[in-house]
Design a protein around this motif. Structure first.
Motif, short mmCIF file in Angstrom:
data_model
loop_
_atom_site.label_atom_id
_atom_site.label_comp_id
_atom_site.label_asym_id
_atom_site.label_seq_id
_atom_site.Cartn_x
_atom_site.Cartn_y
_atom_site.Cartn_z
N VAL B 311 21.66 28.88 -16.27
CA VAL B 311 21.93 29.86 -15.21
C VAL B 311 20.80 29.79 -14.17
N GLY B 312 19.58 29.61 -14.66
CA GLY B 312 18.45 29.44 -13.72
C GLY B 312 18.67 28.24 -12.82
N LEU B 313 19.14 27.14 -13.40
CA LEU B 313 19.39 25.94 -12.59
C LEU B 313 20.53 26.20 -11.59
N ALA B 314 21.60 26.83 -12.06
CA ALA B 314 22.76 27.10 -11.19
C ALA B 314 22.39 28.05 -10.06
N ASN B 315 21.34 28.84 -10.28
CA ASN B 315 20.93 29.81 -9.25
C ASN B 315 20.41 29.10 -7.99
N ARG B 316 20.15 27.81 -8.08
CA ARG B 316 19.77 27.06 -6.88
C ARG B 316 20.89 27.13 -5.85
N TYR B 317 22.11 27.34 -6.34
CA TYR B 317 23.27 27.43 -5.43
C TYR B 317 23.64 28.88 -5.10
N MET B 318 22.96 29.83 -5.73
CA MET B 318 23.23 31.25 -5.43
C MET B 318 22.05 31.87 -4.69
N GLY B 319 20.85 31.48 -5.07
CA GLY B 319 19.65 32.00 -4.41
C GLY B 319 19.47 33.50 -4.59
N LEU B 320 19.70 33.99 -5.80
CA LEU B 320 19.62 35.44 -6.06
C LEU B 320 18.37 35.76 -6.90
N PRO B 321 17.87 36.99 -6.80
CA PRO B 321 16.78 37.38 -7.70
C PRO B 321 17.32 37.57 -9.12
N ALA B 348 12.69 29.84 -19.40
CA ALA B 348 13.18 30.72 -18.32
C ALA B 348 12.40 30.47 -17.04
N VAL B 349 11.08 30.45 -17.15
CA VAL B 349 10.26 30.31 -15.93
C VAL B 349 10.42 28.92 -15.32
N ALA B 350 10.41 27.89 -16.16
CA ALA B 350 10.57 26.53 -15.61
C ALA B 350 11.95 26.35 -14.96
N SER B 351 12.92 27.13 -15.43
CA SER B 351 14.28 27.01 -14.88
C SER B 351 14.47 27.88 -13.64
N GLY B 352 13.42 28.59 -13.21
CA GLY B 352 13.49 29.32 -11.96
C GLY B 352 13.79 30.80 -12.08
N LEU B 353 13.56 31.37 -13.27
CA LEU B 353 13.88 32.78 -13.46
C LEU B 353 12.62 33.65 -13.52
N ASN B 354 12.79 34.92 -13.20
CA ASN B 354 11.77 35.93 -13.46
C ASN B 354 11.98 36.40 -14.90
#
Lengths: 224, 447
Positions: B311-321, B348-354
């Motif tokens: 989900v963190g990776l897919a968030n590159r296409y959503m750009g959401l917090p 989680a952090v490496a995948s772009g999540l808080n």
């Protein structure tokens, strides 16, 4: 007809969720004079156990469990139960289950109900948001041996205590065992509210229900 | 028209679908098809996800959100949104939010590699006895690196157990919000962002706290998407009132891994779909991803970490917090608890999540305190600063997984907050502090 061979095939087809073939095989086996209890124990039950194993291994998910449960129930109702009328053969215990008042979450409860059926229990599912009075009514009506309660919310789990109190008030508490479960519930809470057991997850719940039924039946036998 | 009202109006005229059919056909069957169509799969023998999964998971989730829509339980009907409506909601969504107030204001953003990690502390959703509520909340708020507080649930008021949808639930919501406010003032961080009122997953507690002004601008309330792709009027009403009062909606996206969302692959797709639907329906400002393993529950299982990572990776296409919940199976006082929290933080952090957590013992017992959030924050900072890749983070997580995998099915819940911490100084016991430091040094090596 080689009944043993057919039982194995029923078990395999049920594990593969092949509803049509299971129905045909069960019908043919019974027509050919194979023993109805063996059809259940050696065929259907073993198939359901395999479904449970695949679920635990992460190969099957809840939809497959529900589908297997539907096949099992349908075949039981159509072909097996009419032949078993009046007999308790094949039933490991009778459980009344529901999500307590104020809580509408049903996934955990459905999973436990399905796993119980998979393992040969007769389950009366009262659904969600069930008030204490309905648990009491169902225990009386179906002669339940176990009451299973589920809650997902911390604010509703203590409602389980009200059900236990209602069972006591109706004079049923010593006639039925109580098991509780759900995300916020712990062993400690189960003890505190006066339940007989806590089901950590669906697999654990089935094992505990089996023990509870055994205890209850032993206690009943010794009091006769 | 605001999202929650739009959902109600769409649902009233929407297609009637029996719930079982919605679960099995509209969700499960379609998810299985989408897994195949988009080539999304989870391999337990090699669980580190490829970064190439970002786009297909996003697209599959987007397709599911538009095709399936949101099921409104009270109506047994489906509210649907057009592709353009979902795209527009995504275009207009804030990429960063200013949360909290005054000197305690912080920025919660859609993270890129190396960006600062926003850290939530608190015993989120966990039953906490009233007598220890403030002290335990304060122990998290006192940690400077903790940016926001999401604390536990009160189970008894006026000496009686709280009953759902009843006045006692309203009172629990109020007492919780007041307790959190007192704790924040006590540690000198009165404007810290609060996600509440957790004592009420129904709308009663939040609405009560809101009506008394105990939650306001800069704060957030929890808005769960019900499993799976469902909502009800309670959540929608809460969302609507919150929006009217300037409250941020924190959407809880918590697919059951092994449930109707199917396995990890399907659960990742469902998570994206639920994120998009929460954006449209609740107008949520940020999103908590919390996959729940159907048997083991913990987010530190391989399957759940994979879902969060993807989900963190897919968030590159959503750009959401987006925030990853970290809910270990073990609890405070055990090394396994820290290993679980560390593995989860790495991926989680490496995948772009808080991150939010760690919340001990699967949120069932108040067996932890603020020092463990400091532990998570320290590790999160290290992973972000070093720009640890997803692959490297997974190598570390798998090494840690070996240390706690056996304990996932029979976890040790550990000791309660009041045994692990000094109630006056809010500091951990010398023994627990030593253990946390030892494990931090050990896991930092892996970064």
């Amino acid at each position: 007809m080689d009944c043993r061979g057919v039982y194995a095939e029923i078990s395999r087809r049920l594990a593969d969720l092949d509803a049509g073939t299971v129905e045909r095989l069960v019908s043919e086996a019974l027509e050919a004079g194979c023993d109805v209890v063996e059809v259940v124990e050696e065929g259907l039950r073993k198939g359901m156990v395999e479904v449970g194993v695949r679920f635990e291994r992460g190969e099957y998910f809840l939809p497959e469990l529900v589908e297997a449960g539907d096949i099992f129930n349908s075949v039981m109702e159509k072909y097996v139960l009419p032949r078993l009328k009046g007999s308790r053969a094949g039933v490991r215990g009778r459980v009344v289950i529901g999500t307590v008042r104020g809580d509408i979450h049903d996934i955990g409860k459905n999973l436990v109900a399905t796993m119980l059926r998979v393992n040969g229990f007769e389950v009366v599912d009262l659904g969600v948001d069930v008030p204490p009075e309905r648990f009491v009514e169902a225990v009386e009506k179906y002669g339940a041996e176990v009451v299973g309660m589920s809650a997902l919310l911390t604010t509703t789990m203590l409602e389980m205590r009200n059900v236990i109190d209602a069972l006591k008030a109706a004079g049923l508490r010593d006639k039925v065992k109580v098991i509780v479960g759900g995300a916020p519930v712990t062993e400690e809470i189960a003890r505190e509210i006066g339940a007989d057991a806590y089901g950590r997850d669906a697999v654990d719940a089935v094992e505990k229900c089996a023990k509870l039924v055994e205890e209850l039946r032993r206690a009943r036998a010794s009091s006769i | 028209m605001r999202g929650p009202l739009l959902v109600e109006l769409r649902a009233r005229k929407g297609e009637y679908v029996e719930q079982k059919r919605f679960d099995l056909e509209r969700v499960s069957r379609r998810v299985a098809e989408l897994e195949k169509e988009y080539g999304v799969s989870f391999d337990p023998s090699s669980p580190a996800p490829s970064e190439d999964l970002a786009k297909p998971v996003f697209e599959a989730g987007f397709t599911l959100a538009v095709e399936t829509g949101l099921y409104v339980v009270d109506e047994s009907r489906v509210a649907r949104f057009t592709e353009e409506e979902v795209r527009e909601a995504l275009r207009n969504a804030p990429r960063e939010l200013r949360v909290g107030r005054g000197k305690d204001e912080r920025v919660l953003r859609a993270r890129g590699p190396g960006d600062r990690v926003f850290v939530f502390g608190g015993l989120a959703g966990t039953p906490v006895p009233l007598e220890f509520f403030e002290a335990s909340a304060a122990s998290y708020a006192a940690v400077p690196r903790v940016d926001a507080l999401d604390h536990g649930s009160i189970q008894a008021v006026a000496g009686e157990a709280v009953r759902g949808y009843a006045p006692s639930e309203a009172l629990a919501g109020i007492e919780e919000a007041e307790g959190v406010r007192r704790a924040l003032r006590a540690v000198g961080r009165p404007g810290m962002h609060v996600l509440g009122a957790e004592s009420s997953v129904s709308s009663v507690g939040s609405l009560s706290a809101l009506s008394l002004g105990l939650l306001g601008e800069g704060d957030a309330q929890l808005l769960p998407v019900l499993n799976e792709l469902k909502t009800d009027y309670g959540q929608l009403t809460k969302a609507y009132v919150g929006l009217a009062r300037g409250l941020i909606g924190a959407a809880l996206v918590d697919p059951v891994v092994g449930g109707y969302a199917r396995g990890p692959a399907g659960s990742a797709i469902v998570s994206v779909a639920e994120t998009l639907l929460a954006l449209v329906a609740y107008e949520a400002g940020y999103f908590l991803v919390h996959p729940v393993h159907i048997l083991r529950k913990a987010t530190s299982t391989l399957e759940c970490m994979w879902v969060e990572s993807v989900v963190g990776l897919a968030n590159r296409y959503m750009g959401l917090p987006v925030v990853a919940d970290i809910w270990p199976a073990n609890g405070g006082g055990t090394r396994e608890y820290l290993y679980e929290a560390a593995a989860n933080t790495f991926v989680a952090v490496a995948s772009g999540l808080n991150v939010l957590g760690p919340v001990p013992a699967n949120g069932t017992q108040p067996n932890g305190g603020g020092f463990e959030s400091w532990f998570v924050a320290s590790l999160a900072d290290l992973v972000a600063e070093k720009k640890v890749s997803v692959g490297a983070a997974w190598s570390a997580a798998l090494e840690l997984y070996e240390k706690y995998a056996d304990k996932l099915s029979s976890p040790n819940p550990g000791k309660p907050f009041w045994e692990l911490y000094d109630l006056k100084s809010l500091k951990p016991s010398a023994e627990w502090e030593k253990t946390v430091w030892e494990v931090l040094r050990e896991v930092a090596e892996l970064a």
